[in-house]
Scaffold this motif. Structure first.
Motif, short mmCIF file in Angstrom:
data_model
loop_
_atom_site.label_atom_id
_atom_site.label_comp_id
_atom_site.label_asym_id
_atom_site.label_seq_id
_atom_site.Cartn_x
_atom_site.Cartn_y
_atom_site.Cartn_z
N VAL A 196 -2.21 -0.11 27.07
CA VAL A 196 -1.18 -0.53 26.13
C VAL A 196 0.02 0.42 26.22
O VAL A 196 1.18 0.00 26.21
N THR A 197 -0.26 1.72 26.33
CA THR A 197 0.81 2.71 26.42
C THR A 197 1.64 2.51 27.69
O THR A 197 2.87 2.66 27.67
N LEU A 198 0.99 2.16 28.79
CA LEU A 198 1.74 1.84 30.02
C LEU A 198 2.68 0.67 29.78
O LEU A 198 3.83 0.67 30.25
N CYS A 199 2.20 -0.34 29.07
CA CYS A 199 3.06 -1.49 28.76
C CYS A 199 4.22 -1.08 27.86
O CYS A 199 5.37 -1.48 28.09
N ILE B 8 -3.82 -7.62 28.57
CA ILE B 8 -3.83 -6.41 27.72
C ILE B 8 -3.33 -6.74 26.32
O ILE B 8 -3.96 -6.38 25.31
N TYR B 9 -2.21 -7.44 26.23
CA TYR B 9 -1.64 -7.76 24.92
C TYR B 9 -2.53 -8.69 24.12
O TYR B 9 -2.66 -8.55 22.90
N ARG B 10 -3.15 -9.65 24.78
CA ARG B 10 -4.01 -10.58 24.04
C ARG B 10 -5.28 -9.90 23.56
O ARG B 10 -5.76 -10.18 22.46
N ALA B 11 -5.81 -8.98 24.36
CA ALA B 11 -7.00 -8.25 23.93
C ALA B 11 -6.70 -7.42 22.68
O ALA B 11 -7.48 -7.41 21.72
N ARG B 12 -5.55 -6.74 22.68
CA ARG B 12 -5.22 -5.94 21.50
C ARG B 12 -4.91 -6.83 20.30
O ARG B 12 -5.23 -6.48 19.16
N ALA B 13 -4.31 -7.99 20.55
CA ALA B 13 -3.96 -8.90 19.45
C ALA B 13 -5.21 -9.39 18.73
O ALA B 13 -5.22 -9.51 17.50
N MET C 283 -13.51 0.77 20.38
CA MET C 283 -13.13 -0.37 21.23
C MET C 283 -11.63 -0.39 21.47
O MET C 283 -11.17 -0.62 22.60
N TYR C 284 -10.86 -0.15 20.42
CA TYR C 284 -9.41 -0.20 20.56
C TYR C 284 -8.91 0.90 21.50
O TYR C 284 -7.98 0.68 22.28
N ARG C 285 -9.55 2.05 21.44
CA ARG C 285 -9.11 3.16 22.28
C ARG C 285 -9.38 2.93 23.76
O ARG C 285 -8.78 3.59 24.61
N THR C 286 -10.25 2.00 24.09
CA THR C 286 -10.42 1.66 25.50
C THR C 286 -9.19 0.94 26.05
O THR C 286 -8.99 0.86 27.26
N LEU C 287 -8.35 0.43 25.14
CA LEU C 287 -7.13 -0.27 25.56
C LEU C 287 -5.90 0.61 25.51
O LEU C 287 -4.86 0.25 26.07
#
Length: 231
Positions: free
Chosen positions: A157-160, A83-88, A149-153
Motif C-alpha cells: 500500500v505504501t508503494l502505491c 492491493i487497493y481492493r484487498a485493503r478496501a 492481516m492489514y500489516r501484510t498489505l
C-alpha cells in the motif's frame, strides 16, 4: 515521564533506508539491488546485507526469482487494483464496527492533522501520515489478528501511496477533507456513509494510479467528489 526509545538492528536500519529510497523514487521499479552492493555501501557483512534484502523481499518491496538478483518491485495496473481492493475489504468492515460504537480513534485524528500540516511541503513526507491514518482506524478495532492481516498489505500500500503522491494524482487537500469526513461519520454512527466515502476515497486513487501505470481508468477516476470539493 520516561521517554520511549526504539532500538533498531543494523538489518532494520539498512532495510528502512533502502525502503525510503524506493519510496522517494531514488531506486525505481526494476532497479537491481545486490548483496555485494549493499554490503559495500553500508560497510556490513554480506550476511547482513542479504538479511536486509530478504526483509524487503518479504515485504514485497523487492522481488527476487530463484538464483536471481533482487529488484525493486514493478507494479502494474492489475497489481494496484488487487492491493487497493484487498485493503478496501478490510477497511470497510473496520469502519462499520467503529461506527457502530461511534469510535473516533485519537491516533487517526492526530495523523490527519499531521497530513494537513505537511500537505503543501513534500509529497514524500505525507506518505507516512496518510498510511498512519488508515492503520490507526484498523488498530482501533482492537483485534490483533485483523491488525496483523492489514500489516501484510502495508508495504505494498505504501508503494502505491508513494506513486499517488509522487505523481500528484490526487490533491492532498481533498484527501485530508475525506479523512476528516470519515471521522465525522464514525462519530455520528453513520456506517453506510463512512464506507461509501471510503470507497470513493480509495477508488479515485486506485483508478488514477492504474491509468498512470498504463491501464485504462475506471469511472472512479473521474467521479466528482461527493463533498463538493475540486480535484
Amino acid at each position: 515521564m520516561v521517554a520511549r526509545v526504539t532500538v533498531l538492528s543494523v538489518v532494520d536500519a539498512i532495510a528502512d533506508d533502502l525502503r525510503n529510497e524506493i519510496l522517494r523514487g531514488e531506486l525505481v521499479p526494476g532497479d537491481p539491488l545486490t548483496e555485494a552492493e549493499v554490503s559495500e555501501r553500508y560497510d556490513v557483512a554480506r550476511a547482513t546485507a542479504k538479511a536486509a534484502i530478504e526483509r524487503l523481499v518479504a515485504e514485497s518491496v523487492l522481488e527476487r526469482r530463484t538464483h536471481k538478483t533482487a529488484r525493486v518491485v514493478k507494479l502494474g495496473p492489475d497489481e494496484v487494483r488487487d492491493i487497493y481492493r484487498a485493503r478496501a475489504y478490510l477497511e470497510a468492515e473496520v469502519l462499520r464496527q467503529l461506527a457502530a460504537a461511534r469510535t473516533v480513534p485519537d491516533d487517526a485524528v492526530a495523523a490527519n492533522a499531521e497530513f494537513e500540516r505537511l500537505g503543501d511541503v513534500s509529497s514524500f513526507e505525507i506518505i507516512g501520515p496518510d498510511m498512519h491514518f488508515h492503520t490507526a482506524l484498523v488498530d482501533a478495532l482492537g483485534n490483533t489478528r485483523t491488525s496483523r492481516m492489514y500489516r501484510t498489505l502495508v508495504s505494498e500500500v505504501t508503494l502505491c501511496l508513494a506513486q499517488v503522491h509522487g505523481r500528484q494524482l490526487v490533491k492532498p487537500t481533498l484527501l485530508h477533507a475525506e479523512h476528516a469526513e470519515i471521522l465525522t461519520r464514525l462519530r455520528a454512527g453513520d456506517a453506510d456513509g463512512a464506507t461509501l466515502l471510503l470507497a470513493e476515497h480509495l477508488g479515485r486513487a486506485r483508478e488514477r494510479l492504474a491509468e498512470a501505470l498504463g491501464g485504462q481508468a475506471g469511472p472512479e477516476a473521474t467521479t466528482p467528489s461527493s463533498l463538493g470539493l475540486a480535484d
